[in-house]
Motif scaffolding. Structure first.
Motif, PDB file in Angstrom:
ATOM      1  N   PHE A   1      -3.997 -13.030  -2.975  1.00 32.93           N
ATOM      2  CA  PHE A   1      -3.162 -12.051  -2.652  1.00 32.93           C
ATOM      3  C   PHE A   1      -3.930 -10.839  -3.462  1.00 32.93           C
ATOM      4  O   PHE A   1      -4.106  -9.557  -3.062  1.00 32.93           O
ATOM      5  CB  PHE A   1      -1.673 -12.292  -3.001  1.00 32.93           C
ATOM      6  CG  PHE A   1      -0.890 -10.884  -2.888  1.00 32.93           C
ATOM      7  CD1 PHE A   1      -0.477 -10.343  -1.591  1.00 32.93           C
ATOM      8  CD2 PHE A   1      -0.990  -9.939  -3.993  1.00 32.93           C
ATOM      9  CE1 PHE A   1       0.224  -9.234  -1.446  1.00 32.93           C
ATOM     10  CE2 PHE A   1      -0.105  -8.968  -3.626  1.00 32.93           C
ATOM     11  CZ  PHE A   1       0.524  -8.332  -2.629  1.00 32.93           C
ATOM     12  N   LEU A   2      -4.102 -10.966  -4.803  1.00 32.60           N
ATOM     13  CA  LEU A   2      -4.701 -10.211  -5.849  1.00 32.60           C
ATOM     14  C   LEU A   2      -6.007  -9.557  -5.142  1.00 32.60           C
ATOM     15  O   LEU A   2      -6.328  -8.358  -5.117  1.00 32.60           O
ATOM     16  CB  LEU A   2      -4.799 -10.753  -7.057  1.00 32.60           C
ATOM     17  CG  LEU A   2      -3.684 -11.315  -7.684  1.00 32.60           C
ATOM     18  CD1 LEU A   2      -4.006 -12.099  -8.976  1.00 32.60           C
ATOM     19  CD2 LEU A   2      -2.815 -10.076  -7.993  1.00 32.60           C
ATOM     20  N   LYS A   3      -6.950 -10.549  -4.482  1.00 34.43           N
ATOM     21  CA  LYS A   3      -8.026  -9.932  -4.358  1.00 34.43           C
ATOM     22  C   LYS A   3      -7.983  -8.972  -2.808  1.00 34.43           C
ATOM     23  O   LYS A   3      -8.491  -8.043  -2.594  1.00 34.43           O
ATOM     24  CB  LYS A   3      -9.005 -11.080  -3.874  1.00 34.43           C
ATOM     25  CG  LYS A   3      -9.563 -11.903  -5.000  1.00 34.43           C
ATOM     26  CD  LYS A   3     -10.835 -12.573  -4.876  1.00 34.43           C
ATOM     27  CE  LYS A   3     -11.453 -13.252  -6.059  1.00 34.43           C
ATOM     28  NZ  LYS A   3     -10.210 -14.675  -6.277  1.00 34.43           N
ATOM     29  N   ARG A   4      -7.049  -9.408  -1.968  1.00 34.98           N
ATOM     30  CA  ARG A   4      -7.053  -8.890  -0.884  1.00 34.98           C
ATOM     31  C   ARG A   4      -6.265  -7.462  -0.843  1.00 34.98           C
ATOM     32  O   ARG A   4      -6.523  -6.445  -0.036  1.00 34.98           O
ATOM     33  CB  ARG A   4      -6.086  -9.727   0.208  1.00 34.98           C
ATOM     34  CG  ARG A   4      -6.311  -9.492   1.666  1.00 34.98           C
ATOM     35  CD  ARG A   4      -6.288 -10.486   2.494  1.00 34.98           C
ATOM     36  NE  ARG A   4      -4.919 -10.572   3.262  1.00 34.98           N
ATOM     37  CZ  ARG A   4      -4.203 -11.455   3.200  1.00 34.98           C
ATOM     38  NH1 ARG A   4      -4.634 -12.731   2.844  1.00 34.98           N
ATOM     39  NH2 ARG A   4      -2.990 -11.356   4.007  1.00 34.98           N
TER      40      ARG A   4
ATOM     41  N   GLU B   1      -6.057  -5.600  -3.649  1.00 36.97           N
ATOM     42  CA  GLU B   1      -6.329  -4.896  -5.069  1.00 36.97           C
ATOM     43  C   GLU B   1      -5.952  -3.240  -5.123  1.00 36.97           C
ATOM     44  O   GLU B   1      -5.227  -2.965  -5.989  1.00 36.97           O
ATOM     45  CB  GLU B   1      -7.909  -5.253  -5.438  1.00 36.97           C
ATOM     46  CG  GLU B   1      -7.991  -4.656  -6.920  1.00 36.97           C
ATOM     47  CD  GLU B   1      -9.591  -4.740  -7.336  1.00 36.97           C
ATOM     48  OE1 GLU B   1      -9.853  -4.639  -8.313  1.00 36.97           O
ATOM     49  OE2 GLU B   1     -10.201  -5.442  -6.339  1.00 36.97           O
ATOM     50  N   TYR B   2      -6.389  -2.880  -4.015  1.00 35.79           N
ATOM     51  CA  TYR B   2      -6.274  -1.159  -3.910  1.00 35.79           C
ATOM     52  C   TYR B   2      -4.904  -0.826  -4.169  1.00 35.79           C
ATOM     53  O   TYR B   2      -4.363   0.009  -4.612  1.00 35.79           O
ATOM     54  CB  TYR B   2      -6.997  -0.859  -2.624  1.00 35.79           C
ATOM     55  CG  TYR B   2      -6.652   0.749  -2.305  1.00 35.79           C
ATOM     56  CD1 TYR B   2      -7.338   1.771  -3.222  1.00 35.79           C
ATOM     57  CD2 TYR B   2      -5.409   1.097  -1.486  1.00 35.79           C
ATOM     58  CE1 TYR B   2      -7.105   2.958  -2.976  1.00 35.79           C
ATOM     59  CE2 TYR B   2      -5.382   2.520  -1.540  1.00 35.79           C
ATOM     60  CZ  TYR B   2      -6.011   3.584  -2.196  1.00 35.79           C
ATOM     61  OH  TYR B   2      -5.716   4.908  -2.149  1.00 35.79           O
ATOM     62  N   GLN B   3      -3.790  -1.532  -3.088  1.00 33.99           N
ATOM     63  CA  GLN B   3      -2.422  -1.276  -3.435  1.00 33.99           C
ATOM     64  C   GLN B   3      -1.750  -1.609  -4.505  1.00 33.99           C
ATOM     65  O   GLN B   3      -0.903  -0.820  -4.951  1.00 33.99           O
ATOM     66  CB  GLN B   3      -1.730  -2.171  -2.007  1.00 33.99           C
ATOM     67  CG  GLN B   3      -2.145  -1.659  -0.551  1.00 33.99           C
ATOM     68  CD  GLN B   3      -3.383  -2.142  -0.052  1.00 33.99           C
ATOM     69  OE1 GLN B   3      -4.281  -2.750  -0.792  1.00 33.99           O
ATOM     70  NE2 GLN B   3      -3.559  -2.602   1.209  1.00 33.99           N
ATOM     71  N   ILE B   4      -2.178  -2.606  -5.234  1.00 39.89           N
ATOM     72  CA  ILE B   4      -1.724  -3.030  -6.306  1.00 39.89           C
ATOM     73  C   ILE B   4      -1.987  -1.802  -7.424  1.00 39.89           C
ATOM     74  O   ILE B   4      -1.061  -1.537  -8.221  1.00 39.89           O
ATOM     75  CB  ILE B   4      -2.204  -4.263  -6.759  1.00 39.89           C
ATOM     76  CG1 ILE B   4      -1.638  -5.373  -6.083  1.00 39.89           C
ATOM     77  CG2 ILE B   4      -1.811  -4.617  -8.314  1.00 39.89           C
ATOM     78  CD1 ILE B   4      -2.271  -6.762  -6.230  1.00 39.89           C
ATOM     79  N   LYS B   5      -3.284  -1.499  -7.612  1.00 43.23           N
ATOM     80  CA  LYS B   5      -3.734  -0.305  -8.557  1.00 43.23           C
ATOM     81  C   LYS B   5      -3.065   0.739  -7.971  1.00 43.23           C
ATOM     82  O   LYS B   5      -2.288   1.624  -9.117  1.00 43.23           O
ATOM     83  CB  LYS B   5      -5.128   0.116  -8.149  1.00 43.23           C
ATOM     84  CG  LYS B   5      -6.059  -0.922  -8.837  1.00 43.23           C
ATOM     85  CD  LYS B   5      -7.572  -0.336  -8.694  1.00 43.23           C
ATOM     86  CE  LYS B   5      -8.516  -1.374  -8.805  1.00 43.23           C
ATOM     87  NZ  LYS B   5      -9.920  -1.109  -8.578  1.00 43.23           N
ATOM     88  N   GLN B   6      -2.732   1.073  -6.849  1.00 45.19           N
ATOM     89  CA  GLN B   6      -1.832   2.423  -6.403  1.00 45.19           C
ATOM     90  C   GLN B   6      -0.373   2.225  -6.933  1.00 45.19           C
ATOM     91  O   GLN B   6       0.059   3.210  -7.569  1.00 45.19           O
ATOM     92  CB  GLN B   6      -1.925   2.690  -4.952  1.00 45.19           C
ATOM     93  CG  GLN B   6      -3.136   3.296  -4.251  1.00 45.19           C
ATOM     94  CD  GLN B   6      -3.822   4.555  -5.369  1.00 45.19           C
ATOM     95  OE1 GLN B   6      -4.732   4.123  -6.001  1.00 45.19           O
ATOM     96  NE2 GLN B   6      -3.244   5.619  -5.364  1.00 45.19           N
TER      97      GLN B   6
END
Length: 466
Positions: free
Chosen positions: A163-166, A168-173
């Motif tokens: 999940f973290l790799k897939r 990554e952009y959404q998690i950072k936002q």
């Protein structure tokens, strides 16, 4: 004595929280042989005619509080013991001399009963970080610390580590938009939580002006080593959470009680220093008697600050999980910089202060983090009495913030992060991984204290920037 509860006291007209905790404290110590009925009758009589009870040593404090008499607390001078109380040190090789000296001084206080020093220990104010101290009916504001109730919380999420790799952009936002770091400001959306309705804010006049800041700072994190991070956790076989042994996505947070906690710490440390006179070099370890009004008041406000720190974590986890559409399978949390009423192995009742140390009673779960590039451990306590049922709260610093700054460039830190496959949002060289002890060594030094349940690796880390 029957078990006296706050609601029993409300029924007979004792509505003030401070007064109730004072009554319960005095009753459990001095009226053990009264039945609940006898005790309630006595308390009704004190309430109706407090002047008649001022001359009795056992009832005068309650009577004075009912009348509203707040005499200036008397100032008492104390000598230190000739010999320190028993104190067990774990991982001693890695502990600096200054931290040992600080702990030794705490073990000489006349109210001290037992001490313990954790393997992540380093020098602090009053008690060293990683210092644990049991005292007799006394609470030491500086042995609790400035960031009262600072805590760790980990949500184990119903997703595997892919999940973290897939996303990554959404998690950072999500981390950029739904967390806030630093001393000023707060989140854009006003946060709601029942802690803000606590009657304690109105009962203690000193707290009233602090509520506004507490409202603003709810759901935010502080400076320094506070963080919010996503990573992967591997749970080991037969973990006590009862979850399958495999890798999961997890959200790990570390922060405390913000401006509220530090204001409480400063206020009551000052009162302790004004009323409890110690030799100058030990003055930071001044204590409040638990039977005194200031002691009762500090206990109430310390508890409020701890609950507020918990509320901040609840809001951070709820906000991030909601925006990312995630579900937590399990939440584990533990806190430090606090004092607890507890019992020693021999049955003695004590107050245990843990300044940067994790509670580790038998089966009690906790998280011990390393640094932004190293593992954190999910642990379960073994209930070791020699450690005062405690374990370390992290890896522990080996460099001051200034030294960490002088010894690390931004580009060298980027290299460390890249090698560890960690993305950092914010953060400073003061918190660089080399400023900390090796977490593996620290964990190895406390195998008597905890069992390891799982291992977490940070992947996307948010911290305060300069």
């Amino acid at each position: 004595m029957g078990n006296l509860r706050t609601k029993d006291l409300s029924k007979i007209g004792y509505h003030d929280d401070q007064l109730r905790s004072l009554v319960i404290g005095i009753a459990s110590k001095n009226f053990k042989h009264h039945s609940k009925q006898q005790l309630l009758e006595l308390l009704v009589n004190i309430k109706n005619n407090p002047e008649a009870f001022l001359d009795n040593d056992l009832t005068c404090k309650i009577a004075e509080k009912v009348i509203g008499k707040t005499t200036a607390p008397l100032f008492k001078a104390f000598d230190l013991r000739n010999e320190p109380v028993f104190c067990k040190t774990y991982g001693g090789k890695g502990i600096e001399q200054s931290a040992r000296k600080q702990m030794e001084l705490a073990n000489l206080l006349p109210v001290s009963v037992q001490g313990a020093l954790m393997p992540d220990a380093h020098m602090g104010f009053g008690l060293p970080i990683g210092g644990v101290l049991a005292t007799d009916n006394a609470v030491i504001p500086y042995a609790v610390g400035m960031d009262i109730g600072c805590r760790m919380a980990i949500s184990i999420i119903d997703e595997n580590d892919v999940f973290l790799k897939r996303f990554e952009y959404q998690i950072k936002q999500a981390l950029k938009n739904h967390t806030h770091f630093g001393m000023e400001g707060g989140l854009e959306t006003r946060q709601e939580h029942e802690i803000l309705d606590s009657p304690v804010f109105n009962q203690i006049s000193f707290l009233k002006p602090l509520r506004g800041k507490a409202v603003r700072q709810l759901g935010t994190s502080g400076n320094g080593n506070h963080f919010v991070e996503f990573g992967e956790i591997e749970l080991f076989a037969n973990n006590t959470l009862g979850l399958p042994a495999k890798k999961y996505t997890a959200l790990l947070t570390h922060s405390g009680s913000r401006g509220l906690g530090s204001a409480i710490a400063r206020h009551y440390t000052q009162i302790a220093m004004n009323t409890c006179k110690l030799p100058r070099y030990a003055q930071q370890l001044a204590w409040l008697d638990m039977d005194s009004e200031a002691g009762q008041e500090y206990w109430l406000t310390m508890t409020l600050a701890g609950d507020y720190a918990k509320a901040c974590h609840e809001r951070i986890h709820a906000n991030l999980l909601k925006v990312l559409g995630l579900q937590a399978l399990h939440l584990v949390e533990n806190y430090h910089n606090f004092a607890w009423k507890d019992q020693l192995a021999d049955g003695r009742e004590v107050i245990i202060h843990r300044k940067g140390a994790t509670p580790a009673h038998k089966g009690e779960l906790g998280i011990i983090p390393g640094s932004m590039t190293t593992a954190a451990y999910l642990v379960s306590g073994k209930g070791t009495s020699e450690s005062l049922y405690s374990a370390s709260h992290g890896a522990g610093r080996i460099m001051s913030r200034q030294k960490a700054k002088d010894n690390m460039t931004v580009s060298a830190m980027k290299k460390l992060l890249n090698n560890a496959h960690v993305t950092l949002i914010g953060g400073t060289v003061e918190e660089n991984p080399l400023a900390y002890k090796d977490i593996e060594t620290v964990i190895a030094a406390q195998h008597e204290l905890v069992d390891i349940q799982g291992k977490f690796h940070p992947r996307i880390v948010r911290m305060n920037k300069d």
